[in-house]
Design a protein around this motif. Structure first.
Motif, PDB file in Angstrom:
ATOM      1  N   GLU A 287      63.812 134.186  13.529  1.00 25.48           N
ATOM      2  CA  GLU A 287      64.123 133.347  12.211  1.00 25.48           C
ATOM      3  C   GLU A 287      64.121 131.991  12.233  1.00 25.48           C
ATOM      4  OE1 GLU A 287      65.787 137.452  12.677  1.00 25.48           O
ATOM      5  OE2 GLU A 287      65.772 135.767  13.752  1.00 25.48           O
ATOM      6  N   THR A 288      64.563 131.214  13.138  1.00 20.04           N
ATOM      7  CA  THR A 288      64.398 129.884  13.463  1.00 20.04           C
ATOM      8  C   THR A 288      63.118 129.418  13.479  1.00 20.04           C
ATOM      9  OG1 THR A 288      66.781 129.780  14.333  1.00 20.04           O
ATOM     10  CG2 THR A 288      65.367 127.772  14.485  1.00 20.04           C
ATOM     11  N   TYR A 289      62.500 130.067  14.411  1.00 21.96           N
ATOM     12  CA  TYR A 289      60.950 129.716  14.565  1.00 21.96           C
ATOM     13  C   TYR A 289      60.216 129.622  13.460  1.00 21.96           C
ATOM     14  CZ  TYR A 289      61.041 128.692  19.461  1.00 21.96           C
ATOM     15  OH  TYR A 289      61.269 128.124  20.925  1.00 21.96           O
ATOM     16  N   GLU A 290      60.433 130.659  12.657  1.00 22.81           N
ATOM     17  CA  GLU A 290      59.479 131.010  11.112  1.00 22.81           C
ATOM     18  C   GLU A 290      59.911 129.692  10.498  1.00 22.81           C
ATOM     19  OE1 GLU A 290      61.162 134.668  10.043  1.00 22.81           O
ATOM     20  OE2 GLU A 290      59.764 135.739  11.032  1.00 22.81           O
ATOM     21  N   ILE A 291      61.051 129.165  10.379  1.00 26.23           N
ATOM     22  CA  ILE A 291      61.503 128.011   9.603  1.00 26.23           C
ATOM     23  C   ILE A 291      60.687 126.670  10.245  1.00 26.23           C
ATOM     24  CG2 ILE A 291      63.370 126.486   8.724  1.00 26.23           C
ATOM     25  CD1 ILE A 291      64.832 128.940   8.486  1.00 26.23           C
ATOM     26  N   PHE A 292      60.862 126.474  11.433  1.00 23.57           N
ATOM     27  CA  PHE A 292      60.451 125.430  12.133  1.00 23.57           C
ATOM     28  C   PHE A 292      58.848 125.510  11.799  1.00 23.57           C
ATOM     29  CE2 PHE A 292      63.539 125.011  16.078  1.00 23.57           C
ATOM     30  CZ  PHE A 292      64.474 124.610  15.228  1.00 23.57           C
ATOM     31  N   TYR A 293      58.072 126.286  12.334  1.00 23.51           N
ATOM     32  CA  TYR A 293      56.677 126.259  12.140  1.00 23.51           C
ATOM     33  C   TYR A 293      56.068 126.357  10.704  1.00 23.51           C
ATOM     34  CZ  TYR A 293      56.782 126.052  17.256  1.00 23.51           C
ATOM     35  OH  TYR A 293      57.090 125.732  18.629  1.00 23.51           O
ATOM     36  N   ARG A 294      56.901 127.014   9.840  1.00 15.98           N
ATOM     37  CA  ARG A 294      56.301 126.931   8.411  1.00 15.98           C
ATOM     38  C   ARG A 294      56.461 125.571   7.814  1.00 15.98           C
ATOM     39  NH1 ARG A 294      60.854 129.043   4.851  1.00 15.98           N
ATOM     40  NH2 ARG A 294      61.543 127.110   5.314  1.00 15.98           N
ATOM     41  N   ASP A 295      57.635 124.912   8.102  1.00 14.34           N
ATOM     42  CA  ASP A 295      57.938 123.448   7.616  1.00 14.34           C
ATOM     43  C   ASP A 295      56.967 122.705   8.311  1.00 14.34           C
ATOM     44  OD1 ASP A 295      59.785 124.803   5.854  1.00 14.34           O
ATOM     45  OD2 ASP A 295      61.661 123.823   7.003  1.00 14.34           O
ATOM     46  N   ALA A 296      56.604 122.716   9.572  1.00  7.08           N
ATOM     47  CA  ALA A 296      55.836 121.947  10.153  1.00  7.08           C
ATOM     48  C   ALA A 296      54.518 121.898   9.578  1.00  7.08           C
ATOM     49  CB  ALA A 296      55.806 122.254  11.679  1.00  7.08           C
ATOM     50  N   VAL A 297      53.983 123.117   9.201  1.00 11.72           N
ATOM     51  CA  VAL A 297      52.688 123.232   8.456  1.00 11.72           C
ATOM     52  C   VAL A 297      52.741 122.421   7.232  1.00 11.72           C
ATOM     53  CG1 VAL A 297      50.897 124.653   7.412  1.00 11.72           C
ATOM     54  CG2 VAL A 297      51.969 125.223   9.581  1.00 11.72           C
ATOM     55  N   GLU A 298      53.678 122.640   6.510  1.00 12.78           N
ATOM     56  CA  GLU A 298      54.046 121.885   5.072  1.00 12.78           C
ATOM     57  C   GLU A 298      54.133 120.507   5.432  1.00 12.78           C
ATOM     58  OE1 GLU A 298      57.680 123.485   3.385  1.00 12.78           O
ATOM     59  OE2 GLU A 298      56.736 125.465   2.768  1.00 12.78           O
ATOM     60  N   ASP A 299      54.775 120.120   6.499  1.00 11.77           N
ATOM     61  CA  ASP A 299      54.731 118.632   6.642  1.00 11.77           C
ATOM     62  C   ASP A 299      53.632 117.784   7.047  1.00 11.77           C
ATOM     63  OD1 ASP A 299      57.731 118.652   6.533  1.00 11.77           O
ATOM     64  OD2 ASP A 299      57.831 118.531   8.785  1.00 11.77           O
ATOM     65  N   ILE A 300      52.574 118.848   7.612  1.00 10.72           N
ATOM     66  CA  ILE A 300      51.288 118.141   8.094  1.00 10.72           C
ATOM     67  C   ILE A 300      50.685 118.068   6.797  1.00 10.72           C
ATOM     68  CG2 ILE A 300      49.307 118.549   9.356  1.00 10.72           C
ATOM     69  CD1 ILE A 300      51.064 119.877  11.425  1.00 10.72           C
ATOM     70  N   ALA A 301      50.551 119.116   5.929  1.00  6.46           N
ATOM     71  CA  ALA A 301      49.693 119.234   4.899  1.00  6.46           C
ATOM     72  C   ALA A 301      50.263 118.048   3.759  1.00  6.46           C
ATOM     73  CB  ALA A 301      49.969 120.701   4.279  1.00  6.46           C
ATOM     74  N   ALA A 302      51.279 117.830   3.548  1.00  7.19           N
ATOM     75  CA  ALA A 302      51.859 116.867   2.800  1.00  7.19           C
ATOM     76  C   ALA A 302      51.329 115.495   3.128  1.00  7.19           C
ATOM     77  CB  ALA A 302      53.324 117.094   2.707  1.00  7.19           C
ATOM     78  N   PHE A 303      51.449 115.332   4.480  1.00 10.73           N
ATOM     79  CA  PHE A 303      50.914 113.826   5.274  1.00 10.73           C
ATOM     80  C   PHE A 303      49.544 113.903   4.845  1.00 10.73           C
ATOM     81  CE2 PHE A 303      49.044 111.698   8.554  1.00 10.73           C
ATOM     82  CZ  PHE A 303      49.826 110.325   8.549  1.00 10.73           C
ATOM     83  N   GLN A 304      48.801 114.974   5.131  1.00 14.05           N
ATOM     84  CA  GLN A 304      47.271 114.991   4.703  1.00 14.05           C
ATOM     85  C   GLN A 304      46.945 114.390   3.342  1.00 14.05           C
ATOM     86  OE1 GLN A 304      46.229 118.574   6.453  1.00 14.05           O
ATOM     87  NE2 GLN A 304      44.943 117.584   8.033  1.00 14.05           N
ATOM     88  N   ALA A 305      47.898 115.163   2.541  1.00 15.55           N
ATOM     89  CA  ALA A 305      47.761 114.916   1.137  1.00 15.55           C
ATOM     90  C   ALA A 305      48.047 113.295   0.491  1.00 15.55           C
ATOM     91  CB  ALA A 305      48.420 115.898   0.265  1.00 15.55           C
ATOM     92  N   GLY A 306      48.672 112.851   1.475  1.00  7.88           N
ATOM     93  CA  GLY A 306      49.401 111.301   1.406  1.00  7.88           C
ATOM     94  C   GLY A 306      50.792 111.240   0.684  1.00  7.88           C
ATOM     95  N   SER A 307      51.263 112.233   0.929  1.00  8.45           N
ATOM     96  CA  SER A 307      52.682 112.406   0.227  1.00  8.45           C
ATOM     97  C   SER A 307      53.963 112.930   1.189  1.00  8.45           C
ATOM     98  CB  SER A 307      52.818 113.142  -1.083  1.00  8.45           C
ATOM     99  OG  SER A 307      52.108 112.527  -2.174  1.00  8.45           O
ATOM    100  N   PRO A 308      54.115 112.322   2.217  1.00  4.20           N
ATOM    101  CA  PRO A 308      54.856 113.102   3.464  1.00  4.20           C
ATOM    102  C   PRO A 308      56.084 113.418   2.863  1.00  4.20           C
ATOM    103  CG  PRO A 308      53.961 110.840   4.271  1.00  4.20           C
ATOM    104  CD  PRO A 308      53.699 110.848   2.553  1.00  4.20           C
ATOM    105  N   VAL A 309      56.811 114.556   3.539  1.00  4.79           N
ATOM    106  CA  VAL A 309      57.932 114.993   3.033  1.00  4.79           C
ATOM    107  C   VAL A 309      59.048 115.413   4.330  1.00  4.79           C
ATOM    108  CG1 VAL A 309      57.040 116.380   1.048  1.00  4.79           C
ATOM    109  CG2 VAL A 309      57.054 117.531   3.293  1.00  4.79           C
ATOM    110  N   ARG A 310      60.084 115.475   4.010  1.00  4.98           N
ATOM    111  CA  ARG A 310      61.446 115.181   4.895  1.00  4.98           C
ATOM    112  C   ARG A 310      61.146 114.373   5.935  1.00  4.98           C
ATOM    113  NH1 ARG A 310      60.516 121.193   3.607  1.00  4.98           N
ATOM    114  NH2 ARG A 310      58.786 121.138   5.222  1.00  4.98           N
ATOM    115  N   VAL A 311      60.804 113.100   5.618  1.00  2.58           N
ATOM    116  CA  VAL A 311      60.906 111.860   6.544  1.00  2.58           C
ATOM    117  C   VAL A 311      62.086 111.481   6.817  1.00  2.58           C
ATOM    118  CG1 VAL A 311      59.925 109.521   6.690  1.00  2.58           C
ATOM    119  CG2 VAL A 311      58.474 111.501   5.227  1.00  2.58           C
ATOM    120  N   LEU A 312      62.396 111.315   8.067  1.00  3.47           N
ATOM    121  CA  LEU A 312      63.396 110.966   8.976  1.00  3.47           C
ATOM    122  C   LEU A 312      63.543 109.318   8.836  1.00  3.47           C
ATOM    123  CD1 LEU A 312      64.014 113.203  12.133  1.00  3.47           C
ATOM    124  CD2 LEU A 312      65.085 113.442   9.918  1.00  3.47           C
ATOM    125  N   SER A 313      64.525 108.546   8.683  1.00  7.19           N
ATOM    126  CA  SER A 313      64.603 107.217   8.741  1.00  7.19           C
ATOM    127  C   SER A 313      65.903 106.817   9.517  1.00  7.19           C
ATOM    128  CB  SER A 313      64.619 106.553   7.232  1.00  7.19           C
ATOM    129  OG  SER A 313      65.594 107.235   6.453  1.00  7.19           O
TER     130      SER A 313
END
Length: 313
Positions: A287-313
């Protein structure tokens, strides 16, 4: 874009998340890197990296030598192994993912039960053709010490009450009222170590918590007590713990986390029959890995689209 997925020990990352939706070349690394030199050498050609929790460190010296890197995805909501200031200086976006707490609390109790009932030795005996080899300890009526009564510590205390244990707790800023909200009694640090039959660690690793449990604290514990650590290895002084286990100062240590990970094959903890060891699997669940890698794909797609998400600062 060229993407590296790191520390996929079970080689399962590509079975979680819709990686085919990304316009990218993906390479999976299933073995841990030996240090900064190998990190730089192996990752020099990648634009994006997906890091599994804190298995691989990204200090300033690594960012200095990875000019092509533009996105670093950290599984989970925080990652002490990433120098966020250095990442920002080099223009590297660091994105996070969601996380699940229950698997870590569940493993805590798996370790407590394994230690209390001598399960590793009993498992081994049955597999080798033998039968009973030890006498376990009942948890009901015993005192459960919780070092750090945050989200995971509070869940550990709740489960302890279901086993009929009395939870007591200490952390630097814990109040009696806050402890009572979670069905625990706030005590002093020394009292926590002296009274606990089982003491479970649930603190975030920081300058304040590093080395918090050393020879002095271990000496306060009961000779048949169980120390459980599913938080971070360096919270406990490892050399002091090994010495305490060898001299039977405490009964047993049940550890999912270690100073050096993966744990070296010749590490002294591996030789002790009163150490129950697991390979940092508190969060390792489907269950944890499903969240990790689902969100990782979303993070990469958002970055590619020019709108990064869940950015740490």
């Amino acid at each position: 874009m060229k993407i590296a997925i790191l520390d996929d020990y079970q080689n399962v990352a590509l079975t979680f998340g819709d990686w085919n939706s990304l316009a990218a070349e993906i390479e999976v690394f299933t073995e841990a890197f030996s240090g900064p030199e190998e990190v730089v050498r192996r990752l020099a050609g990648f634009d994006a990296v997906v890091a599994m929790r804190e298995r691989t460190r990204f200090p300033a010296e690594v960012f200095d030598r990875l000019p092509r890197l533009k996105l670093l995805v950290s599984t989970g909501p925080r990652n002490a192994a990433i120098d966020l200031e250095a990442a920002a200086r080099h223009g590297v976006v660091v994105s996070a993912t969601g996380y699940l707490g229950p698997p870590a609390a569940e493993l805590t109790w798996a370790l407590i039960l394994a230690a209390a009932r001598n399960l590793p030795a009993e498992f081994r005996s049955v597999r080798e053709g033998g039968w009973q080899v030890g006498v376990g300890t009942m948890l009901h009526g015993k005192t459960l010490g919780v070092l750090g009564l945050g989200r995971l510590g509070a869940e550990t205390a709740r489960i302890g009450r279901a086993f009929g244990m009395e939870p007591i707790a200490w952390s630097p800023n814990l109040t009696a009222g806050k402890a009572a909200e979670h069905g625990a009694t706030a005590v002093t640090k020394d009292e926590l170590f002296a009274r606990s039959d089982v003491l479970s660690i649930h603190l975030v690793l920081s300058d304040r918590s590093r080395g918090l449990v050393g020879a002095r604290e271990l000496a306060l514990m009961k000779p048949d007590s169980i120390l459980v650590n599913t938080s971070r290895g360096p919270i406990v002084e490892e050399a002091d713990l090994v010495d305490a286990l060898r001299r039977k100062v405490i009964g047993c240590a049940a550890l999912d986390v270690h100073d050096i990970e993966p744990l070296p094959s010749d590490h002294p903890l591996r030789t002790l029959d009163n150490a129950v060891l697991t390979p940092h699997i508190g969060y390792v669940s489907r269950e944890t890995y499903e969240i990790f890698y689902r969100d990782a794909v979303e993070d990469i797609a958002a970055f590619q689209a020019g709108s990064p998400v869940r950015v740490l600062s």
